[in-house]
Design an enzyme around this catalytic site. Structure first.
Site: not given
Ligand SMILES: NC(=O)C1=CN([C@@H]2O[C@H](COP(=O)(O)OP(=O)(O)OC[C@H]3O[C@@H](n4cnc5c(N)ncnc54)[C@H](OP(=O)(O)O)[C@@H]3O)[C@@H](O)[C@H]2O)C=CC1
Ligand SMILES: O=C(O)C1=N[C@H](C(=O)O)C[C@H](O)C1
Length: 250
Positions: A142, A146
């Site tokens: 990600h 995040k």
């Protein structure tokens, strides 16, 4: 017109959901909740549920795990259904969602894309067929903003594989160390963070002389926003209870 309360409206997902709802003819955002009240939208923003005095038909939530408990209290009190997309929830909050769903309709999924929900089925099927001869490792990637790791999706995939294998597996997160040899009972879960990666999940089955990999890549945040909008439309037609993507897809 379906009236939406958007939780986490000033975040990355909040912006994408706002843009997509603006393209809907039968849906409209009536208010947002965000700790950052900087307003770039045509709807009011409140910094907490206590402040919110606007009624809605459904809540869409892409915010922060510290907010979820207050969200559930608000849903129960106001009898407003909610699509909960926020990840990184504590076990106690998950239990709170489960028991609140006896009073109001709630939808929760760590991943609102069609594709991830399909690969969960494939991952379960592969695990059942390959049994103990193959080591299972999950790798998720990600963006560098995040908050939580591993991702909600990685947990969902690992939990569903483990259920399929009669809960015989333990989870090992980010293996490291001088004596960290892999055990047969492990599912390894590894989180990579960098740049603007939208979201990638791979399940690797490594066996004697062959490797199988099942992979999903989200190419934009729109897939999650669009899934949440479909879930909101679905949820307002349902009785109280707890729903997830399986209920939409079946
Ligand atoms: N289920 C799914 O398919 C998906 C789930 N997600 C999940 O959705 C959540 C949001 O993601 P994303 O939009 O990328 O995150 P962002 O950090 O970009 O957005 C979150 C927003 O919520 C605000 N916020 C943080 N804490 C609070 C609080 N206590 N009260 C009110 N507002 C708060 C943030 O403010 P500030 O910036 O000032 O901290 C920010 O505006 C994450 O948990 C993510 O994992 C994301 C994509 C898909
Ligand atoms: O924070 C994100 O961006 C995402 N979060 C979800 C997760 O934790 O699995 C879903 C998606 O991968 C994007």
């Amino acid at each position: 017109m379906i009236k939406v309360l958007l939780c986490g409206c000033n975040g990355s997902m909040g912006k994408v959901v706002t843009d997509l709802v603006n393209e809907e003819s039968q849906m409209n955002i009536v208010a947002g909740i965000d700790k950052n009240k900087n307003n770039q939208y045509n709807y009011p923003i409140f910094s907490s549920f206590d402040e919110c005095n606007i009624e809605s038909d459904v809540i869409i939530d892409f915010s922060h795990h510290s907010m979820t408990s207050d969200l559930i209290d608000y849903c129960v009190k106001s009898k407003t259904p909610a699509v909960i997309c926020t990840t990184g929830l504590e076990d106690t909050v998950i239990e709170k969602i489960n028991s609140a769903s006896k009073e109001v309709s709630l939808f929760r999924s760590g991943n609102m894309s069609l594709g991830v929900n399909l690969i969960m089925d494939l991952a379960k099927k592969a695990a059942k067929i390959l049994k103990d001869n193959f080591d299972i490792e999950i790798i998720e990637k990600h963006h560098n903003k995040k908050v939580d790791a591993p991702s909600g999706t990685a947990y969902m995939i690992a939990d569903s594989i483990n259920e399929e294998l009669s809960n015989s597996k333990d989870f090992t997160f980010g293996r490291h160390g001088r004596s960290s040899k892999r055990q047969k009972s492990e599912i390894g879960i590894h989180a990579v963070r960098g740049g603007t990666i939208v979201g990638e999940h791979s399940v690797i089955y490594a066996g004697p002389d062959e490797i199988i990999e099942i992979k999903h890549s989200a190419m934009s945040k729109k897939v999650f926003a669009s899934g949440a909008i479909s879930a909101a439309k679905f949820l307002i037609t349902k009785e109280k209870g707890l729903y997830n993507m399986d209920d939409i897809l079946k």
